[in-house]
Design an enzyme around this catalytic site. Structure first.
Site, PDB file in Angstrom:
ATOM      1  N   LYS A 186       0.854  -1.185   0.000  1.00 20.42           N
ATOM      2  CA  LYS A 186       0.000   0.000   0.000  1.00 20.42           C
ATOM      3  C   LYS A 186       0.890   1.235   0.000  1.00 20.42           C
ATOM      4  CE  LYS A 186      -1.501   2.536   3.185  1.00 20.42           C
ATOM      5  NZ  LYS A 186      -1.315   3.830   2.475  1.00 20.42           N
ATOM      6  N   GLU A 261       9.963   2.020  10.755  1.00 27.40           N
ATOM      7  CA  GLU A 261      10.956   3.047  10.439  1.00 27.40           C
ATOM      8  C   GLU A 261      10.216   4.368  10.518  1.00 27.40           C
ATOM      9  OE1 GLU A 261      12.660   5.913   8.862  1.00 27.40           O
ATOM     10  OE2 GLU A 261      12.509   4.921   6.912  1.00 27.40           O
ATOM     11  N   CYS A 295      13.523  11.461   6.513  1.00 31.43           N
ATOM     12  CA  CYS A 295      13.473  11.169   7.954  1.00 31.43           C
ATOM     13  C   CYS A 295      14.781  11.503   8.663  1.00 31.43           C
ATOM     14  CB  CYS A 295      13.139   9.695   8.169  1.00 31.43           C
ATOM     15  SG  CYS A 295      11.581   9.154   7.457  1.00 31.43           S
ATOM     16  N   GLU A 397       9.207  16.822  14.546  1.00 34.70           N
ATOM     17  CA  GLU A 397       9.613  16.602  13.157  1.00 34.70           C
ATOM     18  C   GLU A 397       8.775  17.467  12.218  1.00 34.70           C
ATOM     19  OE1 GLU A 397      10.905  12.854  10.452  1.00 34.70           O
ATOM     20  OE2 GLU A 397       8.909  12.730  11.340  1.00 34.70           O
TER      21      GLU A 397
END
Length: 494
Positions: A186, A261, A295, A397
């Site tokens: 997906k 992750e 990231c 973040e």
């Protein structure tokens, strides 16, 4: 200046899902336009899968694993098929790169020279590991014989994000298939095009039906359906920490294996004895590569106070000169943000930083390249100074081109600030003192530490996080550990 142009039919089967080796519309016939962040135009219609499509995809993957040829295929034959996929990716390098560029806003200069070649290397690397999924013999007390087998888990659901759509698909599909599992993939609803293109290449390579299935559509609904489905044995996820936590909770209901992750807020530390020219280059691209939508972005730049002002001035000058441009043009190095929600998120954090008292030194707003329509999602490279590590722009973040610069005085203080974060994905250390480099790298709580370099990756080197940045490893032989399970077999010798 050369501008790449997407063909009128960039996908062979627009508006469809890839299930059990067949291109099929969603069961309810729903599609949504896939809109490019470059200019706001529709690229292709994308099928919107629902519960029945998820059921069909899981069933196809389960059948291919338990009854089809994949589970019984010799290791060397799986290796041959994955090698062929890698070769087809290499053949279609520019076509795949342009899809990634118009779908995500990544400059073609990078998608064509970094993302697609690395995707091919990943396939070749995992093809090489197919024959290395083995066990060991043991000599237990009593004179009996025991040996271990490493066996696949079954059906893996790969749920991937918008920022590196191609590569973060391959880092999951590659080890899952090398270990003998089957996959339901997906992709992010914002950037599904290269996932569909890769499915075309799997079909062309002759990979058996049901081994790879691709379902596109609403992210939350499809993700939850996969996580809760009893026919899925493992979830391999890359995305935000908040979403990852929700997946872990839901996966517990069926005791699924999960690898995560997740997010990062990486500290990039520059000591006073570093090669400052090299450190400047690495700090700049550490945050502004891929528009900061990475990231591991070095979004917290820790500078020794003695070099702070001079380094900031140099970075501000460079950032002011780096204007976003059309990523289809081959000399563009900085494109638009991937989707509208991300553009609004970055904008809100810039406003927050100013309210928190940080000093906006450069950037901080949208930009329209010369000749552009104004519909693109371009945001200027942004640098804040006067940042305290407790500020939200230093702790949360942002996932965009926003750099927070923080001064420090001692090595001890630098390590403390670096570790004062919920995240632990990556970090950078810049110094010419070898002993300091090893000392600091050992003390930083992060899954990857780059010393006098930044954002280097290789299929053979494991990658993953500490703390709220997740668990499990992608790449390297270590990645196979989370796609296999160990069986012990005892042989009576009496």
């Amino acid at each position: 200046m050369t501008k790449r142009v997407l063909p009128d039919r960039p996908l062979a089967h627009p508006g469809t899902l890839f299930i059990d080796g067949t291109w099929t519309p969603a069961r309810d016939g729903e599609t949504e336009p896939n809109v490019s962040p470059v200019d706001g135009r529709e690229i292709v219609p994308v099928a919107q899968a629902g519960a029945e499509d998820v059921e069909a995809a899981v069933k196809a993957a389960r059948t291919a694993y338990e009854e089809g040829p994949w589970g019984r295929l010799p290791d060397h034959e799986r290796a041959r098929l994955l090698t062929r996929v890698g070769e087809l990716i290499e053949r279609d390098n520019d076509e795949i790169a342009l899809l990634e560029t118009v779908d995500m806003g990544k400059p073609f200069a990078f998608s064509s020279t970094v993302d697609v070649p690395m995707a091919a290397r990943l396939m070749h690397y995992y093809a090489g590991l197919c024959t290395q999924v083995d066990g060991a013999t043991r000599a237990p007390a009593g004179g009996q014989l025991a040996y271990t087998r490493r066996e696949p888990l079954g059906v893996v659901a790969a749920i991937t994000p918008f920022n590196f759509p191609l590569l973060l698909s391959m880092t999951k599909i590659g080890p899952a298939l090398a270990a003998g599992n089957t996959v339901v993939h997906k992709p992010s609803p914002a950037t599904p095009l290269t996932a569909l293109k890769i499915a075309e290449l799997f079909e062309e390579a002759g990979v058996p039906d049901g081994v790879l299935n691709v379902i596109t559509g609403p992210g939350v609904a499809l993700g939850e359906a996969l996580v809760e489905h009893p026919g899925i044995d493992k979830i391999a996820f890359t995305g935000s920490t908040t979403v990852g936590q929700g997946i872990i909770r839901k996966a517990a209901g069926t005791l699924k294996r999960v690898t995560m992750e997740l997010g990062g807020k990486s500290a990039n530390i520059v000591f006073e004895d570093a090669d400052l020219d090299a450190a400047e280059e690495l700090a700049f691209f550490g945050i502004f590569y891929n528009k900061g939508e990475i990231c591991t972005a070095g979004s917290r730049l820790l500078l020794h106070r003695s070099i702070h002002d001079g380094m900031v001035d140099r970075l501000v000058t460079r950032a002011a000169a780096l204007k976003p441009g059309d990523p289809r043009e081959e000399d563009t190095l900085f494109g638009p943000l991937a989707h509208r929600g991300q553009f609004e998120k970055v904008s809100s954090y810039v406003e927050l930083g100013q309210k928190e008292g940080a000093e906006l030194r450069v950037g901080g707003g949208p930009f329209t390249p010369e000749g552009a329509s104004g519909a693109g999602l371009y945001f200027l490279p942004t640098i804040f100074t006067g940042v305290d590590n407790g500020m939200r722009i230093a702790q949360e973040e942002i996932f965009g081109p926003v750099l927070s610069v923080i001064p420090f005085d001692t090595e001890e203080e630098a390590v403390r600030i670096a570790n004062d974060s919920a995240y632990g994905l990556a970090a950078g250390v810049h110094t010419n003192d070898l002993r300091r480099a090893h000392r600091v790298a050992a003390r930083i709580k992060a899954g990857t530490v780059w010393v006098n370099c930044y954002n280097l990756y290789d299929p053979a080197v494991p990658y993953g996080g500490y703390l709220a940045s997740g668990f499990g490893r992608e790449c390297g032989p270590e990645s196979l550990e989370s796609y296999t399970q160990t069986k012990s077999v005892w042989i009576g010798m009496d």
